[in-house]
Design an enzyme around this catalytic site. Structure first.
Site, PDB file in Angstrom:
ATOM      1  N   LYS A   1       6.241   4.499 -59.444  1.00 12.54           N
ATOM      2  CA  LYS A   1       7.540   5.017 -59.888  1.00 12.54           C
ATOM      3  C   LYS A   1       8.158   6.018 -58.908  1.00 12.54           C
ATOM      4  CE  LYS A   1       6.830   4.102 -64.826  1.00 12.54           C
ATOM      5  NZ  LYS A   1       5.410   3.814 -65.067  1.00 12.54           N
TER       6      LYS A   1
ATOM      7  N   SER B   1       6.305   8.961 -67.140  1.00  8.86           N
ATOM      8  CA  SER B   1       5.895   7.617 -66.741  1.00  8.86           C
ATOM      9  C   SER B   1       6.403   6.557 -67.713  1.00  8.86           C
ATOM     10  CB  SER B   1       4.366   7.542 -66.608  1.00  8.86           C
ATOM     11  OG  SER B   1       4.020   6.748 -65.507  1.00  8.86           O
TER      12      SER B   1
ATOM     13  N   SER C   1       1.271   3.541 -61.981  1.00 10.22           N
ATOM     14  CA  SER C   1       2.579   4.198 -62.078  1.00 10.22           C
ATOM     15  C   SER C   1       2.923   5.103 -60.901  1.00 10.22           C
ATOM     16  CB  SER C   1       2.666   4.998 -63.373  1.00 10.22           C
ATOM     17  OG  SER C   1       2.846   4.128 -64.470  1.00 10.22           O
TER      18      SER C   1
END
Length: 253
Positions: free
Chosen positions: A21, A75, A18
């Site tokens: 992101k 997340s 993640s």
């Protein structure tokens, strides 16, 4: 000038989960799309790769701003996916833009395959991620959203209020001064953490990849900070270095 203070395996290519992101947020903001426009969770946002859950149900609507905040602070995979799907040209165009931005930032060993990081084909290095963190820090929304400790959103069309927490507890810790934060975890990547933090009155980018065992990413971050402040390792780590943890830190103005 930016210079590494300590690096270990800083050019090893590894899945980044993640941490992806941060790039999802950059591409979304670069597009100049209306942040108050409502976007909805669709079947295409469900995770068929890892089977992760989400409290953002099918049809849940939030302003783009809130999808971006949830993607960064907690997340939220479906939120990140909806941002890419609602980009001009859809998700495939979004992933092309992610890779183009990586190239523009000089992230030569980085490749993106999806906007969430659930795909292990999203890979980078600690050095490339330090560039990504520095770039992300130039966006006020990324600084704010990635360091929000907890946040409530009103989900339409139901009007239900949902509370979310930051995946990095250090943003709630008064002893830390964190400007940008992002955590990540998939099995292929291990536990990951990137931060831009002020330590001993200087900004440091901390990149922790594949933190394993009891030496978790937050524990690693605390040890890094102690070392930067004092020049001394924490006593408990002196005899047992976290052998499986690849780290790179860089400092700069």
């Amino acid at each position: 000038a930016n210079r590494p203070v300590y690096a270990k395996g800083a050019n090893d290519v590894t899945p980044i989960a993640s941490l992806t992101k941060l790039m999802t947020a950059i591409v979304t903001l670069d597009a100049g799309l209306a942040l108050d426009e409502a976007i909805a969770i669709d079947v295409d946002d469900l995770d068929f790769v890892k089977g992760t859950n989400s409290r953002l149900r099918m049809g849940a609507e939030l302003p783009r701003r809130e999808m971006l905040r949830l993607a960064l602070m907690s997340s939220e995979n479906r939120a990140a996916s909806s941002l890419a799907r609602n980009y001009p040209g859809g998700t495939s165009a979004f992933v092309v833009a992610m890779n183009a931005k990586a190239e523009a930032l000089g992230m030569t060993r980085t490749r993106f395959a999806d906007p969430t990081g659930l795909s292990p084909r999203n890979v980078s290095t600690a050095n490339d991620l330090a560039r990504l963190v520095a770039a992300a820090a130039r966006y006020p929304q990324i600084r704010e959203f990635s360091t929000t400790g907890s946040h409530y959103v009103e989900v339409q069309p139901t009007g239900q209020w949902l509370g979310f927490n930051n995946t990095n507890n250090l943003v709630k810790n008064a002893q830390w001064d964190i400007t940008v934060s992002k955590t990540g975890y998939i099995r292929e990547a291990g536990k990951c953490l990137v931060m831009l933090a002020t330590i001993a009155s200087k900004p440091f980018v901390i990149v922790l990849l594949d933190s394993a065992g009891k030496y978790t990413r937050l524990g690693d971050a605390q040890r890094v900070r102690h070392w930067l402040e004092t020049g001394q390792p924490l006593p408990m780590v002196a005899s047992k270095p976290a052998a499986k943890s690849r780290k790179a830190k860089s400092a700069g103005n």
